[in-house]
Structure formats: structure tokens, C-alpha cells
Write a protein that holds these residues in place. Sequence first.
Motif, mmCIF file in Angstrom:
data_model
loop_
_atom_site.group_PDB
_atom_site.id
_atom_site.type_symbol
_atom_site.label_atom_id
_atom_site.label_comp_id
_atom_site.label_asym_id
_atom_site.label_seq_id
_atom_site.Cartn_x
_atom_site.Cartn_y
_atom_site.Cartn_z
ATOM 1 N N GLY A 176 -7.077 3.878 -9.282
ATOM 2 C CA GLY A 176 -6.875 2.660 -8.487
ATOM 3 C C GLY A 176 -6.654 1.462 -9.400
ATOM 4 N N ALA A 198 0.838 -1.202 0.000
ATOM 5 C CA ALA A 198 0.000 0.000 0.000
ATOM 6 C C ALA A 198 0.869 1.246 0.000
ATOM 7 C CB ALA A 198 -0.909 -0.005 1.211
ATOM 8 N N SER A 211 -7.476 10.091 -3.260
ATOM 9 C CA SER A 211 -8.500 9.422 -2.433
ATOM 10 C C SER A 211 -8.640 10.150 -1.100
ATOM 11 C CB SER A 211 -8.127 7.960 -2.169
ATOM 12 O OG SER A 211 -8.094 7.257 -3.378
ATOM 13 N N LEU A 268 -14.094 -1.699 -0.345
ATOM 14 C CA LEU A 268 -12.705 -1.371 -0.711
ATOM 15 C C LEU A 268 -12.024 -0.559 0.389
ATOM 16 C CD1 LEU A 268 -13.117 -0.511 -4.496
ATOM 17 C CD2 LEU A 268 -11.905 -2.468 -3.533
ATOM 18 N N ASP A 293 -3.002 -0.536 -9.838
ATOM 19 C CA ASP A 293 -2.962 -1.990 -9.636
ATOM 20 C C ASP A 293 -2.540 -2.696 -10.925
ATOM 21 O OD1 ASP A 293 -3.669 -4.280 -7.806
ATOM 22 O OD2 ASP A 293 -4.949 -4.746 -9.528
ATOM 23 N N VAL A 332 -3.643 7.318 -3.889
ATOM 24 C CA VAL A 332 -3.844 7.508 -2.447
ATOM 25 C C VAL A 332 -4.095 8.975 -2.126
ATOM 26 C CG1 VAL A 332 -2.710 7.367 -0.190
ATOM 27 C CG2 VAL A 332 -2.523 5.461 -1.785
ATOM 28 N N ARG A 347 -1.656 -9.375 0.978
ATOM 29 C CA ARG A 347 -2.025 -8.683 -0.264
ATOM 30 C C ARG A 347 -2.629 -9.669 -1.259
ATOM 31 N NH1 ARG A 347 2.704 -6.961 -3.952
ATOM 32 N NH2 ARG A 347 2.470 -9.140 -4.504
ATOM 33 N N SER A 406 -8.721 -1.788 2.206
ATOM 34 C CA SER A 406 -7.528 -0.925 2.230
ATOM 35 C C SER A 406 -7.073 -0.689 3.663
ATOM 36 C CB SER A 406 -7.822 0.427 1.575
ATOM 37 O OG SER A 406 -8.246 0.235 0.264
ATOM 38 N N SER A 436 -13.937 -3.785 -6.670
ATOM 39 C CA SER A 436 -13.579 -2.701 -7.591
ATOM 40 C C SER A 436 -14.513 -2.702 -8.791
ATOM 41 C CB SER A 436 -12.141 -2.860 -8.080
ATOM 42 O OG SER A 436 -11.253 -2.798 -7.001
ATOM 43 N N MET A 448 -5.363 -3.814 4.932
ATOM 44 C CA MET A 448 -4.011 -3.936 4.371
ATOM 45 C C MET A 448 -3.062 -2.985 5.094
ATOM 46 S SD MET A 448 -2.351 -5.515 1.860
ATOM 47 C CE MET A 448 -0.700 -5.573 2.537
ATOM 48 N N PHE A 449 -3.540 -1.773 5.297
ATOM 49 C CA PHE A 449 -2.742 -0.761 5.983
ATOM 50 C C PHE A 449 -2.392 -1.220 7.398
ATOM 51 C CE2 PHE A 449 -2.684 3.060 8.731
ATOM 52 C CZ PHE A 449 -1.598 3.719 8.179
ATOM 53 N N ASN A 485 -10.564 -7.622 -3.698
ATOM 54 C CA ASN A 485 -10.296 -6.275 -4.204
ATOM 55 C C ASN A 485 -10.808 -6.128 -5.628
ATOM 56 O OD1 ASN A 485 -9.152 -4.204 -2.649
ATOM 57 N ND2 ASN A 485 -7.233 -5.338 -2.474
#
Lengths: 414, 263
Positions: free
Chosen positions: B201, B7, B233, B114, B205, B230, B148, B118, B159, B121-122, B155
Amino acid sequence: MAKREPSINTENFTAVQLMELDSCSRCGECVEWCPTYDASGKDPGLAPRDKILRWREYMNKSYGLRAKLFGPKEIPEEDIEEFKDDVYGCTTCGMCATVCESAINTVELWESMRANLVKRGNGPYGKQGAFLKLIGEYKNPYMADNKDRTNWFPEDVQIEDKAEVLYYGGCTAELRQRKLALATARVLNKLGIKFTMLGEDEICCGSALIRTGQYFVEDTAKVNAQKNIDNIVAKGAKIVLYACAGCYRASLVDWPRLTGKELPFKVVHITEFLQDLIEKGEIKWEKSIDKKVTYHDPCHLGRHVGVFEPPRAVLEAIPGIEFIEMDRIKENQRCCGAGGGVKAGIPDLALGVASTRVEDALATNSDVLSSACPFCKRNLSDGRDAIGAQELEVEDVIVLTAEAMGIDLSDTPE
Amino acid sequence: MAMEYFAGISDALRLTFVQVMILATLSIGIFLIGMYINLKKWGMGSTGYGDAPSKSVLAFPKTLMYQMNEHAHVHNQSVLETFVLDILFQRRILRRSPLRWFMHFTIFFGWMALFALSLAMFLVEMIHMVAGEAAHSLPEFMNPAVFRELLAVPNDIFSYILLTGIIIAIYRRLFVTKVREATIAYDSILLIGLTVITITGFIADGIRTGRFWGFDMPYEWAPPAALFHVIISLLFCIAYIPFSKYIHMIAIPLALLANKGGE
């Protein structure tokens, strides 16, 4: 340099209402369903969504981030005046609230905008400005002697001095649509219900003042509501009957709000009262009404407070009536066009809305377009006349009830 | 070039991480200031029908609580019913237009999912980073690389759900006459922002994974692409909320609660 004052203020808005301005997603549902927008030939200014957008912009110009940093931005007076005209082009029918995806309580929002504009010196609209003076002076908006509310009743009508049941007639039925008031009184007499009335002590319920944003001026609506409540209590009433949707809504919703107290009596619409008696088998029908009848839900009885079934139950119980529904009924009903001060302020607009509603009724091939509100009856009759549909009878449920109970109303005075 | 890149947090991208953290803090700060201004603005109203304006920042929460507890003449549904059926399921939109409900629900659902992924993941990366040498004692799935991969399929799914809603929204704004004619900048900015965030995004990816959305762009562009995604966003979806139509994400649930789900 002195900081500029905001062009608008937030008088008469609640904090939740100011938040609701930001919750409009502009989906446009309100525009699709608004009866005055439709009847005006789709005047964009009348679209509910547009009114919310404009007041939100006024709020942001006056109190938003930019206003915080650089001072409020001036809103031209002509813009506010135009906005006032548009916000009064609404019958407060509440259709926009029903379809609002964000659940905004739009009726109260329009009423708050109106009250704010009255306080600011812009409102009300046209002849609505006379309401306050007339109600203050005559206790009714028709400039009638208040003694004439009940002194015209034929001698056979028995009205008790005191009783547990009180019939609150309302200005329109007592002073203009007397057949309706007489029908109610005679039906109650025939059913053996001992009832009383306020007579000359009755004061306008305040609906006209509240809907047009004038309720706070000299506290007239509050003072009158309290006087009515006190007078009703003095009559010993425990149940108060209404045959007028506007008075019913005002008593049920507005009086407790204005006075800040729960009502010391039960508020009942005459159709609710009759439905109960029908279910108990206490009504004897004497005459068959062999007609196709459709029913128009008054906004103040239906959408505003949820009384949808009782009028239908009464009509369906009357012998001979073939009850037919229009396409738009109950929550999705189309307004008659009279409410919110539009009949007094913008009569052409009221007539346009009424004509469309009459066309809804004509599409059912009904003989009678019924309702449960004298004000609806008045405007629907005007709409019928405007489109030349004289074959359609416009009549109140209580009058049809009286007729089916064998009650003669031919002696109703003008 | 092998790159530890998830990320945006890795030794190679330490600066990026710092930048992102600063930006995130800044965005949250702007959001909070904006919400305070909004609360002040809403608080210019009164706490009750016909009362004088309160002008207190607490006026709104007070009035909201009062209304939520007040008896309503038509609908008296519970807070739970309002929350589940009206806020989460959005049935008021469904009643009016199934297509618009599908559009809005896919955007809402895709977006929320999402956001949650996210965030997960963070958090995993943060835990991994904070754990330092002890990271090897964490469960296998807490390894950012593994985590991930675990998130890759959901994801993708969410998405595309989000993208479906956005495509319908764009179509309506462009090709449905009534909607197009009623569209103002207030509406467009929201949709443009959402579209840019979603597309960037996909591109970020795609560059990293070498799939379709990468459009054969060099692998080295992956970190800046992700960083751009990011940044916008954070700016659009956090900082800009109080000042734009994004406020409806907060205000509509509040209106639904205040009015017990509405008439």
C-alpha cells in the motif's frame, strides 16, 4: 471407498465452545499464569494455549474445509491419548480464563474436552476413574460408610431434624477434615442458629464427577444433585450453608444446570453468613488470636463465583489477627493445586502447585495460611509438609472463627 | 503521462476495474463459503450444557443468544459495555500488557480506519461513475480527484499508525525470545500477510505520488502496484479470514459477547 469417519466427535461441546477454539489469539497470557504448567517444569503440553490449538486442529482435520473436500484426516490414537493426559493436568482453577484476552471460558472448555474424552473411552485419568463407582456405591468418594458423615458429632452439637437453615457439610469436611465440620456446627450452635443437616442422606455434591468430565455417565451427577435438592427441601431449608468451596460452587452453578431448574433455596457460604452477622454485631468474640494470618482464595469460591470479601471480612473482624495479603490474591490468586481431580489423578503435580502457594504465604511472614475450603486446606498442608515449613499453620477461616469465639475443638475425632 | 488514477477506477483502467470487481466478488464468495463451513463446524456442538450435538448451522447463533441473555455468577455486564470497552477499546489486552495493547490497538485502529477510508473513496468513485454526465452537479468534494486529496492526510496518518503496530509485532516475533519460540505458522502467516498488504500500500502510493515509498520506481508502475495491493488485500483480508488466524477478528468479539466480557 467408504468415507473415513472423523477421529474425534463434538459430544459435550456447545456451539459457542467450538467457536471459542477459533478465538484464541495465542497471546500466551494463560501460559504465563497457569499453575500446573509452572509446577510441571513448564511442560508445553500443559499450556492452555496449546490445548486449544490441538483441539482446534483436531476439529479442522475432522470438520474443516479439507475434511469437507477430501474427507476427515485421521488423528493418531496416541496423539489423542497424549492430549487426554494433558487436559487432565489442570486444576480447573480458571486463572487462564481470568487472563484470557479473548474471554474464553476455559474452565468449561477443559471440562467439555474431558467429558468428550470420557465418552470416547480415553478419560478420565488414573484414580479419577474410581470416582463414579465410589460415589455410586458409597455416596462419597472416600469409601466411607455414609452414616459416618455426622454420627461422630459430639453430643453437645445440636442438629435439628428440620430447620430453615441447613448446613451441607460435604464429603471432605464430614469424613476427612472433621475439625472444620465441627467448628461450623459449634459456631452455629453458639450463635443460636437452629440448623439441620442431611446426615446419611447427603450425597457427594458431584464436583469431582463434573470437574473430571464424568458427570453424564448414567446421569449420576444429575440424579445425585436432584436427590440432594429433594432432601434439602424435605428438611424445610430455605438457606443452605457451605463451608466447602467445591460443594458451594457445585450447588450454586452446577446443580441448576444439571437439573435444569432454579434451586428452591438460597446457597450461602459460611463466610458470607458470618460477615452478615458481624456487620449486625451479633458475634461476640471471646478470645484474641494474636497471629499474622494470610488468606488463600479457593478457586471455586473466588474466581469461579466471585466471593472474595466475606472471608477477609471475617478474618479482619477476629480480635488480634494481623491480616496480611499475599502477592497473588482474589482474581489473580494462585491455585492450591488440589482441584479438577489433580489431587487424585496426579498427586505429584498437586503437591508441586501447593508448595509454590505455600511459598507465597511464607513470603508474607504469616503464622497462619488460612482458606475457606477443606480441600485447599488438605493440599496446602501437604505442600507445607513437602517443603518442610512446619512453622506455618494451615487452618480454615471457620476454625479460626470458632477459636476466637471461645469454642473448643480439641475433641474432634479423627 | 497524466493519468486518472484513484482507487483503480478510470476509463484507462476499465479492465482493471472489472478484474477488481470480479476478484472482490470472488473474495466475498470464498469468505461466505468459509464462514458457512465454520458455522457448520461450530454448529456440530450442542445448544446447551450437556445436550446432544445439534449439527445445525443455526446452533451457534442460538447458543450465542442464549448465553448473552443468561445470568452470569460473576460478571453480568451489558452488551454495550462489552462492545465499547472490550471489543472496541480492547481493555482485556490493556490489563495484561500495555505494550501489547498499544501494538494491537494501533493495528486494529489503523486497519479499520484505512478500510473505512478506502470504502469511502470507492463509493465516491462509484457515484461519480454512475452519475455520468450528471456528475458535474455533485458537490465539489464528491469529485474523485478532490476527494482523494481530502483523504491524503488521514490516509497517511492511519497508515503510519498501522505500520507502527506492525513494526512492534514483527519486533516481538523476532526478538522477544518467549514470543519467538512460541510462534507457529498460524501466527506468522497473519503477520506476514498484514505486513505485505501494508508495505505494498505504501509503495503503490509512493510510486503514484513520487514520495519516499516509491523508491524512484517509474510512474507507470503505479497502476499495477495498486492492483497488486488491492488483490492481496482482498484475498488476505476477506477470502482468507475463515481459514486462518484472521478468524480471530470475528471470533474474539463473539467470545467476548458470549461470555459478557469474560471473567
